[in-house]
Design a protein around this motif. Structure first.
Motif, PDB file in Angstrom:
ATOM      1  N   GLY A 205      31.284  13.152  48.380  1.00  0.00           N
ATOM      2  CA  GLY A 205      31.546  12.290  49.320  1.00  0.00           C
ATOM      3  C   GLY A 205      30.634  12.909  50.679  1.00  0.00           C
ATOM      4  O   GLY A 205      30.360  12.284  51.543  1.00  0.00           O
ATOM      5  N   MET A 206      30.945  14.096  50.879  1.00  0.00           N
ATOM      6  CA  MET A 206      30.361  14.855  51.986  1.00  0.00           C
ATOM      7  C   MET A 206      28.964  15.323  51.776  1.00  0.00           C
ATOM      8  O   MET A 206      28.373  15.912  52.761  1.00  0.00           O
ATOM      9  N   GLY A 207      28.521  15.053  50.581  1.00  0.00           N
ATOM     10  CA  GLY A 207      27.018  15.369  50.376  1.00  0.00           C
ATOM     11  C   GLY A 207      26.609  16.606  49.939  1.00  0.00           C
ATOM     12  O   GLY A 207      25.641  17.313  49.676  1.00  0.00           O
ATOM     13  N   TYR A 208      27.841  17.271  49.479  1.00  0.00           N
ATOM     14  CA  TYR A 208      27.730  18.721  48.843  1.00  0.00           C
ATOM     15  C   TYR A 208      27.191  18.636  47.430  1.00  0.00           C
ATOM     16  O   TYR A 208      27.275  17.656  46.782  1.00  0.00           O
ATOM     17  N   GLY A 209      26.525  19.583  46.960  1.00  0.00           N
ATOM     18  CA  GLY A 209      25.897  19.837  45.652  1.00  0.00           C
ATOM     19  C   GLY A 209      26.445  20.652  44.757  1.00  0.00           C
ATOM     20  O   GLY A 209      27.816  20.814  44.647  1.00  0.00           O
ATOM     21  N   ALA A 210      25.800  21.080  43.461  1.00  0.00           N
ATOM     22  CA  ALA A 210      26.144  21.654  42.208  1.00  0.00           C
ATOM     23  C   ALA A 210      26.932  23.067  42.615  1.00  0.00           C
ATOM     24  O   ALA A 210      28.026  23.468  41.924  1.00  0.00           O
ATOM     25  N   ASN A 211      26.586  23.777  43.570  1.00  0.00           N
ATOM     26  CA  ASN A 211      27.284  24.929  44.059  1.00  0.00           C
ATOM     27  C   ASN A 211      28.645  25.058  44.503  1.00  0.00           C
ATOM     28  O   ASN A 211      29.436  25.406  43.886  1.00  0.00           O
ATOM     29  N   THR A 212      28.718  23.822  45.137  1.00  0.00           N
ATOM     30  CA  THR A 212      30.164  23.634  45.902  1.00  0.00           C
ATOM     31  C   THR A 212      31.032  23.133  44.633  1.00  0.00           C
ATOM     32  O   THR A 212      32.205  23.415  44.675  1.00  0.00           O
ATOM     33  N   MET A 213      30.568  22.269  43.985  1.00  0.00           N
ATOM     34  CA  MET A 213      31.339  21.653  42.520  1.00  0.00           C
ATOM     35  C   MET A 213      31.736  22.749  41.568  1.00  0.00           C
ATOM     36  O   MET A 213      32.870  22.890  41.298  1.00  0.00           O
ATOM     37  N   ALA A 214      30.691  23.772  41.547  1.00  0.00           N
ATOM     38  CA  ALA A 214      31.111  24.792  40.441  1.00  0.00           C
ATOM     39  C   ALA A 214      32.085  25.630  41.011  1.00  0.00           C
ATOM     40  O   ALA A 214      32.897  26.304  40.525  1.00  0.00           O
ATOM     41  N   THR A 215      32.123  25.847  42.393  1.00  0.00           N
ATOM     42  CA  THR A 215      32.957  26.753  43.227  1.00  0.00           C
ATOM     43  C   THR A 215      34.382  26.190  43.010  1.00  0.00           C
ATOM     44  O   THR A 215      35.683  26.803  42.643  1.00  0.00           O
ATOM     45  N   LEU A 216      34.487  24.927  43.206  1.00  0.00           N
ATOM     46  CA  LEU A 216      35.822  23.990  43.346  1.00  0.00           C
ATOM     47  C   LEU A 216      36.281  24.250  41.911  1.00  0.00           C
ATOM     48  O   LEU A 216      37.457  24.321  41.749  1.00  0.00           O
ATOM     49  N   ILE A 217      35.606  23.876  40.954  1.00  0.00           N
ATOM     50  CA  ILE A 217      36.140  23.770  39.383  1.00  0.00           C
ATOM     51  C   ILE A 217      36.552  25.251  39.204  1.00  0.00           C
ATOM     52  O   ILE A 217      37.542  25.328  38.658  1.00  0.00           O
ATOM     53  N   THR A 218      35.945  26.194  39.352  1.00  0.00           N
ATOM     54  CA  THR A 218      36.380  27.502  39.004  1.00  0.00           C
ATOM     55  C   THR A 218      37.426  28.139  39.664  1.00  0.00           C
ATOM     56  O   THR A 218      38.357  28.844  39.108  1.00  0.00           O
ATOM     57  N   ARG A 219      37.484  27.873  41.114  1.00  0.00           N
ATOM     58  CA  ARG A 219      38.468  28.279  41.781  1.00  0.00           C
ATOM     59  C   ARG A 219      39.581  27.388  41.363  1.00  0.00           C
ATOM     60  O   ARG A 219      40.889  27.715  41.599  1.00  0.00           O
ATOM     61  N   GLY A 220      39.747  26.285  41.327  1.00  0.00           N
ATOM     62  CA  GLY A 220      40.631  25.411  40.852  1.00  0.00           C
ATOM     63  C   GLY A 220      41.253  25.804  39.372  1.00  0.00           C
ATOM     64  O   GLY A 220      42.496  25.859  39.264  1.00  0.00           O
ATOM     65  N   LEU A 221      40.222  26.258  38.427  1.00  0.00           N
ATOM     66  CA  LEU A 221      40.780  26.699  37.251  1.00  0.00           C
ATOM     67  C   LEU A 221      41.551  28.006  37.369  1.00  0.00           C
ATOM     68  O   LEU A 221      42.655  28.206  36.804  1.00  0.00           O
ATOM     69  N   ALA A 222      41.319  28.726  38.370  1.00  0.00           N
ATOM     70  CA  ALA A 222      42.092  30.116  38.646  1.00  0.00           C
ATOM     71  C   ALA A 222      43.440  29.702  38.988  1.00  0.00           C
ATOM     72  O   ALA A 222      44.391  30.513  38.732  1.00  0.00           O
ATOM     73  N   GLU A 223      43.548  28.595  40.194  1.00  0.00           N
ATOM     74  CA  GLU A 223      44.913  28.654  40.616  1.00  0.00           C
ATOM     75  C   GLU A 223      45.796  27.890  39.756  1.00  0.00           C
ATOM     76  O   GLU A 223      46.940  28.256  39.749  1.00  0.00           O
ATOM     77  N   MET A 224      45.342  26.983  38.750  1.00  0.00           N
ATOM     78  CA  MET A 224      46.132  26.301  37.840  1.00  0.00           C
ATOM     79  C   MET A 224      46.548  27.369  36.876  1.00  0.00           C
ATOM     80  O   MET A 224      47.814  27.245  36.212  1.00  0.00           O
ATOM     81  N   ALA A 225      45.665  28.322  36.580  1.00  0.00           N
ATOM     82  CA  ALA A 225      46.039  29.446  35.659  1.00  0.00           C
ATOM     83  C   ALA A 225      47.152  30.327  36.144  1.00  0.00           C
ATOM     84  O   ALA A 225      48.209  30.746  35.271  1.00  0.00           O
ATOM     85  N   ARG A 226      46.929  30.530  37.461  1.00  0.00           N
ATOM     86  CA  ARG A 226      48.117  31.389  37.875  1.00  0.00           C
ATOM     87  C   ARG A 226      49.356  30.739  37.746  1.00  0.00           C
ATOM     88  O   ARG A 226      50.502  31.337  37.482  1.00  0.00           O
ATOM     89  N   LEU A 227      49.356  29.394  38.211  1.00  0.00           N
ATOM     90  CA  LEU A 227      50.725  28.802  37.994  1.00  0.00           C
ATOM     91  C   LEU A 227      51.262  28.670  36.604  1.00  0.00           C
ATOM     92  O   LEU A 227      52.388  28.867  36.263  1.00  0.00           O
TER      93      LEU A 227
END
Length: 336
Positions: A205-227
């Motif tokens: 929605g803020m206009g960001y592209g694939a790099n941002t999406m990949a960053t959010l997905i992988t860092r999100g994966l890291a925090e869900m795995a930590r929990l």
């Protein structure tokens, strides 16, 4: 365990799509719908136009608005209601549940207040051992599955024989279910991905592209795995269908309610405005970000993306400012 007659409690998009999966696997399926007109459309018109427009439902899929009628003689009962209303709904159905029926949960979330996973809620309210509850997770966008596009899922249960029974009952030419005994990991993956999908929607929605999406997905994966690991899950689960698989589908597809809800927030709409645009429905991640955040805090687990989504959705935080704060956090090793 021979699972032939199956009841699906809930006639939303995923409940109806999963009922179709079961019927296409040759099972006799009855859907319970809250509204009699929805039940009638499914039963007599073989469609559910409010949730899956254009989809023709199988002849061996029936429906009723009478819960007692729906549950009579069921070998398995699929709970297909939102996570935050599961307890209240199941409380009303408990006395009607067939004693030997396998209970299957489609809900993905962590309950507000109690911070319980869905299988824990089902066990507590349904009066069944937690080890007997089967959980469905994975990249399961309802519209694609209803359109018979190839997909896979994971069926998690500590009692592997029960998972295998549901696996046999749901396997068909377009739907391939796998089994897993890591219920904790599968449930946390399914709950956390909704929150991460909100963040990906906001970024879009803020206009960001694939790099941002990949960053959010992988860092999100890291925090869900930590929990997950903190709560006893197998780390490998998060590399599978209930982890990466569900995360990628939910974060990248316009069919994902969480992603599209987040996209509206990223364009500057309030939660109330986004809810009105979604027909009055709130995305699961909006509620789950609060309960998952509390669960993580209670176990001393750092989940910055989840915390950020809570601040945006419930504290009026600005997505751009909070995004800048995330980027400005103290630098560290990737796996620390």
């Amino acid at each position: 365990m021979d699972v032939q007659r199956i009841t699906v409690l809930g006639a939303g998009s995923w409940g109806t799509a999963f009922a179709k999966v079961l019927a296409d696997a040759g099972r006799d399926v009855t859907v319970w719908a809250r509204r009699a007109e929805v039940a009638g459309e499914i039963r007599d018109g073989h469609s559910n136009s409010g949730y899956l427009p254009g989809v023709t439902l199988p002849e061996n899929l029936s429906a009723t608005a009478d819960a007692a009628e729906a549950l009579s003689g069921a070998h398995a009962v699929v709970l297909a209601v939102p996570s935050q209303s599961l307890r209240a709904n199941l409380s009303g159905w408990r006395a009607l549940l067939p004693e030997d029926a396998i209970l299957v949960s489609l809900a993905k979330g962590v309950e507000l207040g109690t911070l319980k996973r869905m299988s824990e809620v089902v066990s507590e309210v349904g009066g069944r051992p937690q080890e007997e509850i089967v959980v469905v997770s994975g990249p399961n966008l309802a519209r694609e599955i209803a359109a018979e596009q190839p997909a896979a899922a994971v069926l998690a249960c500590a009692d592997h024989e029960r998972a295998v029974a549901v696996q046999r009952a749901s396997s068909n030419p377009y739907f391939r279910p796998y089994t897993n005994t890591d219920v904790v990991g599968c449930e946390l993956g399914g709950a956390c991905k909704n929150v991460i999908a909100l963040s990906c929607g906001m970024a879009a929605g803020m206009g960001y592209g694939a790099n941002t999406m990949a960053t959010l997905i992988t860092r999100g994966l890291a925090e869900m795995a930590r929990l997950g690991v903190k709560l006893g899950a197998d780390p490998l689960t998060f590399a599978g269908l209930a982890g990466v698989g569900d995360l990628v589908a939910t974060c990248s597809s316009p069919l994902s309610r969480n992603r599209t809800f987040g996209e509206r927030l990223g364009r500057g709409e309030t939660v109330a405005e986004a809810q009105r645009a979604a027909g009055g429905q709130v995305a699961e991640g909006v509620m789950s970000c609060t309960s998952i955040r509390a669960l993580a805090q209670s176990h001393g687990v750092d989940m910055p993306l989840t915390d950020a989504m809570h601040r945006v959705c419930h504290e009026g935080g600005d997505p751009r400012r909070i995004g800048a704060e995330l980027l400005g956090r103290q630098q560290k090793h990737e796996w620390s």
